[in-house]
Scaffold this motif. Sequence first.
Motif, short mmCIF file in Angstrom:
data_model
loop_
_atom_site.label_atom_id
_atom_site.label_comp_id
_atom_site.label_asym_id
_atom_site.label_seq_id
_atom_site.Cartn_x
_atom_site.Cartn_y
_atom_site.Cartn_z
N ASN A 295 0.86 -1.18 0.00
CA ASN A 295 0.00 0.00 0.00
C ASN A 295 0.90 1.23 0.00
OD1 ASN A 295 -1.65 2.29 1.39
ND2 ASN A 295 -3.16 0.80 0.71
N ALA A 296 0.58 2.21 -0.83
CA ALA A 296 1.45 3.37 -1.02
C ALA A 296 1.38 4.37 0.12
CB ALA A 296 1.09 4.07 -2.33
N SER A 297 0.42 4.23 1.02
CA SER A 297 0.27 5.20 2.12
C SER A 297 1.19 4.86 3.30
CB SER A 297 -1.19 5.21 2.60
OG SER A 297 -2.05 5.61 1.57
N LYS A 298 1.67 5.91 3.94
CA LYS A 298 2.55 5.71 5.09
C LYS A 298 1.75 5.33 6.34
CE LYS A 298 6.13 8.89 3.45
NZ LYS A 298 6.87 10.16 3.72
N ALA A 299 0.54 5.86 6.48
CA ALA A 299 -0.27 5.61 7.67
C ALA A 299 -1.35 4.58 7.36
CB ALA A 299 -0.91 6.91 8.16
N LEU A 300 -1.32 3.47 8.09
CA LEU A 300 -2.33 2.42 7.95
C LEU A 300 -3.13 2.34 9.25
CD1 LEU A 300 -0.15 -0.42 6.35
CD2 LEU A 300 -1.52 1.32 5.18
N PRO A 301 -4.36 1.83 9.20
CA PRO A 301 -5.15 1.70 10.42
C PRO A 301 -4.47 0.74 11.41
CG PRO A 301 -6.53 1.44 8.46
CD PRO A 301 -5.12 1.41 8.00
N ARG A 302 -4.02 1.28 12.55
CA ARG A 302 -3.22 0.48 13.48
C ARG A 302 -4.06 -0.61 14.16
NH1 ARG A 302 1.60 -0.33 12.74
NH2 ARG A 302 1.65 -1.17 14.86
N HIS A 303 -5.36 -0.40 14.29
CA HIS A 303 -6.17 -1.40 14.99
C HIS A 303 -6.34 -2.68 14.17
CE1 HIS A 303 -9.15 0.60 12.43
NE2 HIS A 303 -9.95 -0.44 12.60
N LEU A 304 -5.84 -2.66 12.94
CA LEU A 304 -5.90 -3.86 12.10
C LEU A 304 -4.64 -4.71 12.23
CD1 LEU A 304 -7.43 -2.38 8.82
CD2 LEU A 304 -8.63 -3.50 10.72
N ASP A 305 -3.74 -4.34 13.11
CA ASP A 305 -2.46 -5.06 13.21
C ASP A 305 -2.60 -6.47 13.75
OD1 ASP A 305 -2.94 -4.55 15.89
OD2 ASP A 305 -1.19 -3.26 16.18
N PHE A 306 -3.81 -6.85 14.17
CA PHE A 306 -4.04 -8.24 14.61
C PHE A 306 -4.27 -9.18 13.44
CE2 PHE A 306 -8.27 -6.63 13.99
CZ PHE A 306 -9.05 -7.72 13.67
N LEU A 307 -4.49 -8.62 12.26
CA LEU A 307 -4.75 -9.46 11.08
C LEU A 307 -3.47 -10.10 10.58
CD1 LEU A 307 -7.24 -7.17 9.11
CD2 LEU A 307 -7.79 -9.12 10.60
#
Length: 325
Positions: A57-69
């Motif tokens: 993904n080209a974006s630097k900021a990703l949704p952090r609450h998805l880090d359990f996936l």
Amino acid sequence: MAKDALFPYDEVKALIEGAESITILSHLNPDPDAIGTALGIYTLLKEQKRRRVEVVNASKALPRHLDFLFGYEKIKIGIEYENSLIIACDSGSIERLGFDLSGREILNIDHHQSNDLYGSLNVVIPKYASSSQVAFDLFKKIYDISAQSAESWYAALLSDTRYFTTSSVNAAVFESAKELVGLGVDPAKVATHFTQRRSLSSFRILQRALGSLQLYSDARIAALYVTKEDIAATGATVPDMDGIVDYARSLATVEVALFAMELEEGIRVSLRSKGADVNAIAACFGGGGHKVAAGITFKEGNLQQIIDTIIAKIQETGLADGKKK
């Protein structure tokens, strides 16, 4: 259940099996449907152990609450594989993927009615509630689905239906959720990550957005915004602002809601409605999405002028006056 006529199973399998390497992309400033769809496919194809697979993904900021996936930490910011097959997830246009994909074969998996069918092969089903639901109904007929892929797709489905509350929810959505849970998804675990992991910056930016609330057309139209200064002062990221527009739509009198974010790269506008076709409004400005949820990106312009222009277009069409065409 999906009708087989909607899905080119053989063509998709042939495209994947014929690729030496695969790059899975999701759109810029990704939401959980984009990330969850991509990670579900990434996990599925990695389990095949037949070819190189990367998720980007080209974006630097990703949704952090998805880090359990499963596979979240494997998401790259740049494409490493040359001439790889591109699997595009939840992106209505090729520009939203953020890369030059000239000459690449693209498998386009999406559910936006505004999708411009940019793929070599397009699996785009607007009546589906999420891109992850499209991916699940497609790939379950081609490969065995693991609990890890199922969890990513369930999380995406949960998010894009706003916890099964949107107008896109029907018996097929609940059937997909049931099947995904049957594959090993723990609904309580997923719900916890979505509802109990908010960042402090998301609360601070919400406070500023709510402070900007303006009502128009006898309170049938609501607009919220945040400036670059608001974002800097609160430390918020784009994922922190996901869902703010829904606060405006939730007002009893409001038919159409708008939320504008002034970012370094331009101004992003989210439109939501209780039935009016905001996709038609977005299309007037080069944006798109769904009937009741759409977006627009302006590369330049004055924040208030852009809001005023969009409000004027909504008023001109009469969409907030009960004309839900």
